[in-house]
Design a protein around this motif. Structure first.
Motif, PDB file in Angstrom:
ATOM      1  N   ARG A   1     -61.640   4.087 -45.585  1.00 31.03           N
ATOM      2  CA  ARG A   1     -62.775   3.289 -46.222  1.00 31.03           C
ATOM      3  C   ARG A   1     -63.429   4.103 -46.944  1.00 31.03           C
ATOM      4  NH1 ARG A   1     -67.584   0.481 -42.584  1.00 31.03           N
ATOM      5  NH2 ARG A   1     -68.792  -0.480 -44.419  1.00 31.03           N
TER       6      ARG A   1
ATOM      7  N   GLU B   1     -74.397  -0.144 -49.025  1.00 29.35           N
ATOM      8  CA  GLU B   1     -73.948  -1.079 -47.947  1.00 29.35           C
ATOM      9  C   GLU B   1     -74.676  -0.550 -46.525  1.00 29.35           C
ATOM     10  OE1 GLU B   1     -69.768  -0.123 -47.073  1.00 29.35           O
ATOM     11  OE2 GLU B   1     -69.946   1.947 -47.136  1.00 29.35           O
TER      12      GLU B   1
ATOM     13  N   ARG C   1     -67.777   4.867 -51.647  1.00 31.37           N
ATOM     14  CA  ARG C   1     -68.519   4.335 -53.048  1.00 31.37           C
ATOM     15  C   ARG C   1     -67.977   3.198 -53.282  1.00 31.37           C
ATOM     16  NH1 ARG C   1     -67.957   9.766 -53.730  1.00 31.37           N
ATOM     17  NH2 ARG C   1     -69.741  11.158 -54.261  1.00 31.37           N
ATOM     18  N   PRO C   2     -68.500   2.392 -53.979  1.00 29.04           N
ATOM     19  CA  PRO C   2     -68.110   0.893 -54.499  1.00 29.04           C
ATOM     20  C   PRO C   2     -67.075   0.974 -55.190  1.00 29.04           C
ATOM     21  CG  PRO C   2     -70.225   1.281 -55.135  1.00 29.04           C
ATOM     22  CD  PRO C   2     -69.931   2.466 -54.216  1.00 29.04           C
TER      23      PRO C   2
ATOM     24  N   GLY D   1     -66.664  -3.097 -52.140  1.00 28.42           N
ATOM     25  CA  GLY D   1     -66.118  -1.877 -51.357  1.00 28.42           C
ATOM     26  C   GLY D   1     -64.851  -2.160 -51.058  1.00 28.42           C
ATOM     27  N   TYR D   2     -64.201  -0.798 -50.446  1.00 22.51           N
ATOM     28  CA  TYR D   2     -62.834  -0.928 -50.177  1.00 22.51           C
ATOM     29  C   TYR D   2     -62.414  -0.394 -48.871  1.00 22.51           C
ATOM     30  CZ  TYR D   2     -57.576   0.118 -50.428  1.00 22.51           C
ATOM     31  OH  TYR D   2     -56.463   0.366 -49.830  1.00 22.51           O
TER      32      TYR D   2
ATOM     33  N   HIS E   1     -74.868   4.826 -46.270  1.00 29.91           N
ATOM     34  CA  HIS E   1     -74.672   4.610 -47.535  1.00 29.91           C
ATOM     35  C   HIS E   1     -75.526   3.475 -47.984  1.00 29.91           C
ATOM     36  CE1 HIS E   1     -70.108   5.671 -46.613  1.00 29.91           C
ATOM     37  NE2 HIS E   1     -70.803   6.688 -46.736  1.00 29.91           N
TER      38      HIS E   1
END
Length: 292
Positions: A66, A21, A69-70, A53-54, A18
């Protein structure tokens, strides 16, 4: 009193595949809702721009989901180098997020919000972005989970102290006062800053903060704030409750850092989520009663 590290730390690491990140994931804000610990973390990739991010967890340790994508990215001219260090506070049906907006020159406090149901259903409909103190070098802002005399309360850091301010609209902040200062010859001798948004208990607001010494070692401590007067510090710990000891806390993008942006209470246990060496996300715990 010391926090106990989760043996499985770190719980979040960079994802090389990614780009956003791939280098660093750290400094996570958290909120406990709907039986899940929701983790909004800062990430940096090859372009050295911070995005958010989440991830989430059922037990507070193991990552259940998780997103690839942001969920929050720079949009304003004040954010060209990134949106950093999110902190989450729920008041009623709204989640408020403070963050550091950085344009490469001036770090300043950004504030936005999202409806609770949108957040829980992964609809990232963030509201207007507000710069709380425009063009003022300012970081480490957290919003108290309750209003005081009809006003929002925010703790923030104009170097090197922790300040308190009040607002009716999140835009104009008044009655700025210093509530905590660095202490000479101590682990928090160089500067102090807010960590997690305060947690309400029957004995006061539990306020976890970070302190930095002359060697730029970042440690965590805590204070207890008066329930009836949020600018009054009832107690402040003498010794840190967490400091860099593990390899992943000592070695990384920024060495010797334990830095929190979020903590929750679950089953009378406090879970403190912290960035280690500005590279990974970890968690440490203590019984709520330990703080008192």
């Amino acid at each position: 009193m010391e926090l106990r590290r989760y043996p499985g730390n770190p719980i979040l690491k960079p994802v090389p595949s990614h780009p956003w990140e791939s280098k660093m994931v750290f400094n996570a804000g958290v909120i406990y809702e709907g039986g899940l610990v929701h983790i909004v973390y800062r990430a940096m990739g090859r372009d050295n721009v911070s995005r958010l991010g989440y991830a989430c967890s059922e037990d507070g340790f193991t990552i259940k989901e998780r997103l690839p994508r942001p969920i929050f990215t720079p949009r304003l001219s004040t954010e060209t180098r990134g949106c950093e260090d999110p902190r989450l506070t729920r008041i009623g049906s709204t989640i408020f997020m403070t963050y550091t907006a950085y344009d490469g020159k001036i770090p300043q406090i950004g504030i936005t919000s999202i409806r609770l149901d949108d957040f829980l259903n992964r609809r990232w409909r963030w509201g207007r972005r507000i710069m709380a103190f425009p063009q003022v070098v300012n970081k480490d802002a957290v919003i108290l989970p309750e209003k005081y005399n009809g006003m929002y309360v925010m703790y923030h850091r104009i170097h090197p102290h922790i300040w308190i301010a009040y607002s009716r609209n999140l835009r104009t902040w008044i009655n700025n006062n210093i509530i905590m200062m660095p202490r000479k010859n101590s682990w928090d001798s160089l500067k102090v800053g807010a960590g997690a948004p305060p947690i309400k208990t029957k004995d006061g607001w539990l306020f976890i903060y970070h302190g930095v010494d002359e060697n730029y070692v970042y440690r965590l401590g805590y204070a207890i704030l008066d329930l009836r007067n949020p600018r009054r510090v009832i107690y402040r710990c003498k010794d840190p409750i967490l400091e860099p000891e593990e390899e992943f806390e000592k070695v990384g993008a920024v060495p010797n850092v334990t830095f929190t942006c979020g903590a929750i209470v679950k089953d009378e246990k406090v879970y403190v989520y912290y960035g280690a060496a500005d590279t990974v996300v970890c968690v440490a715990t203590a019984e709520l009663s330990d703080f008192f």
